[in-house]
Design a protein around this motif. Structure first.
Motif, mmCIF file in Angstrom:
data_model
loop_
_atom_site.group_PDB
_atom_site.id
_atom_site.type_symbol
_atom_site.label_atom_id
_atom_site.label_comp_id
_atom_site.label_asym_id
_atom_site.label_seq_id
_atom_site.Cartn_x
_atom_site.Cartn_y
_atom_site.Cartn_z
ATOM 1 N N LEU A 32 8.296 -0.620 -4.399
ATOM 2 C CA LEU A 32 8.884 -0.717 -3.106
ATOM 3 C C LEU A 32 9.887 0.337 -2.593
ATOM 4 C CD1 LEU A 32 9.459 -4.723 -3.307
ATOM 5 C CD2 LEU A 32 7.400 -3.300 -2.669
ATOM 6 N N PHE A 33 9.964 1.310 -3.386
ATOM 7 C CA PHE A 33 10.832 2.334 -2.940
ATOM 8 C C PHE A 33 10.866 2.819 -1.613
ATOM 9 C CE2 PHE A 33 12.095 7.139 -2.920
ATOM 10 C CZ PHE A 33 13.409 6.834 -3.315
ATOM 11 N N ARG A 34 9.572 3.112 -1.065
ATOM 12 C CA ARG A 34 9.522 3.732 0.228
ATOM 13 C C ARG A 34 9.607 2.576 1.527
ATOM 14 N NH1 ARG A 34 4.954 6.344 2.043
ATOM 15 N NH2 ARG A 34 3.576 4.624 1.657
ATOM 16 N N LYS B 217 12.585 -1.837 5.432
ATOM 17 C CA LYS B 217 13.298 -3.016 6.060
ATOM 18 C C LYS B 217 12.658 -4.156 5.023
ATOM 19 C CE LYS B 217 13.655 -1.376 10.496
ATOM 20 N NZ LYS B 217 13.065 -1.315 11.976
ATOM 21 N N LYS B 218 13.506 -5.100 4.536
ATOM 22 C CA LYS B 218 13.104 -6.309 3.994
ATOM 23 C C LYS B 218 11.992 -7.010 4.485
ATOM 24 C CE LYS B 218 17.416 -6.805 1.314
ATOM 25 N NZ LYS B 218 18.305 -7.756 0.752
ATOM 26 N N ASN B 219 11.781 -7.018 5.756
ATOM 27 C CA ASN B 219 10.690 -7.825 6.170
ATOM 28 C C ASN B 219 9.181 -7.069 6.200
ATOM 29 O OD1 ASN B 219 10.870 -5.772 8.220
ATOM 30 N ND2 ASN B 219 10.931 -7.135 9.924
ATOM 31 N N GLU B 220 9.274 -5.667 5.848
ATOM 32 C CA GLU B 220 8.151 -5.280 5.560
ATOM 33 C C GLU B 220 7.350 -5.741 4.463
ATOM 34 O OE1 GLU B 220 8.063 -0.642 5.910
ATOM 35 O OE2 GLU B 220 10.230 -0.857 6.380
ATOM 36 N N THR B 221 8.120 -6.240 3.279
ATOM 37 C CA THR B 221 7.316 -6.865 2.126
ATOM 38 C C THR B 221 6.424 -8.062 2.314
ATOM 39 O OG1 THR B 221 9.266 -8.322 1.398
ATOM 40 C CG2 THR B 221 9.264 -5.840 0.577
ATOM 41 N N GLU B 222 6.779 -8.590 3.522
ATOM 42 C CA GLU B 222 5.919 -9.906 3.954
ATOM 43 C C GLU B 222 4.501 -9.329 4.484
ATOM 44 O OE1 GLU B 222 8.434 -11.904 7.034
ATOM 45 O OE2 GLU B 222 9.991 -11.910 5.535
ATOM 46 N N ASN B 223 4.407 -8.010 4.630
ATOM 47 C CA ASN B 223 2.811 -7.421 5.305
ATOM 48 C C ASN B 223 2.349 -6.993 4.340
ATOM 49 O OD1 ASN B 223 4.017 -8.214 7.934
ATOM 50 N ND2 ASN B 223 4.932 -6.200 8.050
ATOM 51 N N SER C 295 1.208 4.442 -2.687
ATOM 52 C CA SER C 295 0.284 3.387 -2.382
ATOM 53 C C SER C 295 0.862 2.082 -2.407
ATOM 54 C CB SER C 295 -0.947 3.323 -3.311
ATOM 55 O OG SER C 295 -0.293 3.010 -4.527
ATOM 56 N N ILE C 296 2.032 1.899 -2.858
ATOM 57 C CA ILE C 296 2.858 0.655 -2.817
ATOM 58 C C ILE C 296 2.241 -0.376 -3.836
ATOM 59 C CG2 ILE C 296 3.827 -1.209 -1.719
ATOM 60 C CD1 ILE C 296 4.050 0.249 0.786
ATOM 61 N N LEU C 297 0.988 -0.415 -4.269
ATOM 62 C CA LEU C 297 0.526 -1.552 -5.246
ATOM 63 C C LEU C 297 -0.692 -0.664 -6.175
ATOM 64 C CD1 LEU C 297 -0.304 -4.154 -6.374
ATOM 65 C CD2 LEU C 297 -1.575 -4.574 -4.344
ATOM 66 N N ASN C 298 -0.501 -1.045 -7.331
ATOM 67 C CA ASN C 298 -1.809 -0.524 -8.250
ATOM 68 C C ASN C 298 -2.211 -1.824 -8.823
ATOM 69 O OD1 ASN C 298 -1.644 2.126 -7.769
ATOM 70 N ND2 ASN C 298 -0.593 2.993 -9.372
ATOM 71 N N ASP C 299 -3.412 -2.045 -8.966
ATOM 72 C CA ASP C 299 -4.088 -3.294 -9.455
ATOM 73 C C ASP C 299 -4.678 -2.788 -10.872
ATOM 74 O OD1 ASP C 299 -3.611 -5.287 -7.678
ATOM 75 O OD2 ASP C 299 -4.978 -5.258 -6.740
ATOM 76 N N TYR C 300 -4.468 -3.649 -11.850
ATOM 77 C CA TYR C 300 -5.184 -3.270 -13.326
ATOM 78 C C TYR C 300 -5.732 -4.830 -13.609
ATOM 79 C CZ TYR C 300 -2.096 0.636 -12.998
ATOM 80 O OH TYR C 300 -1.487 1.753 -12.557
ATOM 81 N N ARG C 301 -6.995 -4.692 -13.804
ATOM 82 C CA ARG C 301 -7.904 -5.886 -14.171
ATOM 83 C C ARG C 301 -7.957 -5.730 -15.783
ATOM 84 N NH1 ARG C 301 -9.170 -10.703 -12.756
ATOM 85 N NH2 ARG C 301 -10.963 -11.661 -12.926
ATOM 86 N N ILE C 302 -7.608 -6.643 -16.466
ATOM 87 C CA ILE C 302 -7.567 -6.867 -17.870
ATOM 88 C C ILE C 302 -8.229 -7.850 -18.532
ATOM 89 C CG2 ILE C 302 -6.221 -6.396 -20.268
ATOM 90 C CD1 ILE C 302 -4.330 -4.813 -18.331
ATOM 91 N N LYS C 303 -9.461 -8.052 -18.738
ATOM 92 C CA LYS C 303 -9.854 -9.316 -19.356
ATOM 93 C C LYS C 303 -9.644 -10.602 -18.746
ATOM 94 C CE LYS C 303 -12.589 -9.558 -23.369
ATOM 95 N NZ LYS C 303 -12.854 -8.833 -24.420
#
Length: 156
Positions: A96-98, A101-107, A79-87
């Motif tokens: 970012l393993f998958r 290209k470095k420019n993919e992180t901008e998207n 999923s590339i990202l997991n969010d955890y909401r804590i108080k």
């Protein structure tokens, strides 16, 4: 034993043995006590060296301190990202393993509003623009892969 004081924040003098998972849990708990919104943590190390285990204990420590139910903390490899909401605090855990290209992180919104969250990034070497103020955590095996160690640096 104060593990944060043993950690080489801003020095290169020592490393902490995290071969036992209980040691990883203790360090993650101590580290969770110093983090605040806007903090960025880069996690370096091979697959299987303990990065996600550290993140699980770190997030669960935040949940315990805030008397919240402990959630399952998994690697966001797909999923590339997991969010955890804590108080009132959101922890964003990126893997970012998958990313190829470095420019993919901008998207993926990686560098947006970082001062509003605690941001944890596995495989940060894939980011094109480096963040200057952060914590760098290096997870390493010893030469025969039987022991694991962590070094923590505060970069200003």
């Amino acid at each position: 034993m104060d593990l944060i004081n043993q950690m080489p924040i801003a020095t290169k003098s020592s490393k902490v043995d995290i071969t036992k998972e209980s040691s990883t849990a203790k360090i993650a708990k101590k580290f969770s006590n110093i983090l605040k919104k806007g903090d960025i943590i880069f996690l370096y190390g091979e697959i299987g060296v303990g990065k996600t285990t550290f993140v699980r204990y770190l997030i669960n420590s935040f949940q315990k301190k805030n008397k919240q139910k402990l959630t399952e903390v998994t690697s966001p490899t797909f999923s590339i990202l997991n969010d955890y909401r804590i108080k009132g605090t959101t922890i964003k855990h990126y893997d970012l393993f998958r990313i190829k290209k470095k420019n993919e992180t901008e998207n993926i919104g990686l560098l947006e509003n970082m001062n509003e969250f605690i941001t944890i990034i596995e495989w940060p070497e894939k980011i094109k623009k480096k963040i200057k103020k952060r914590y760098d955590l290096f997870f390493k095996y010893n030469s025969n892969s039987k022991k694991r160690f962590i070094k923590i640096y505060k970069i200003n």
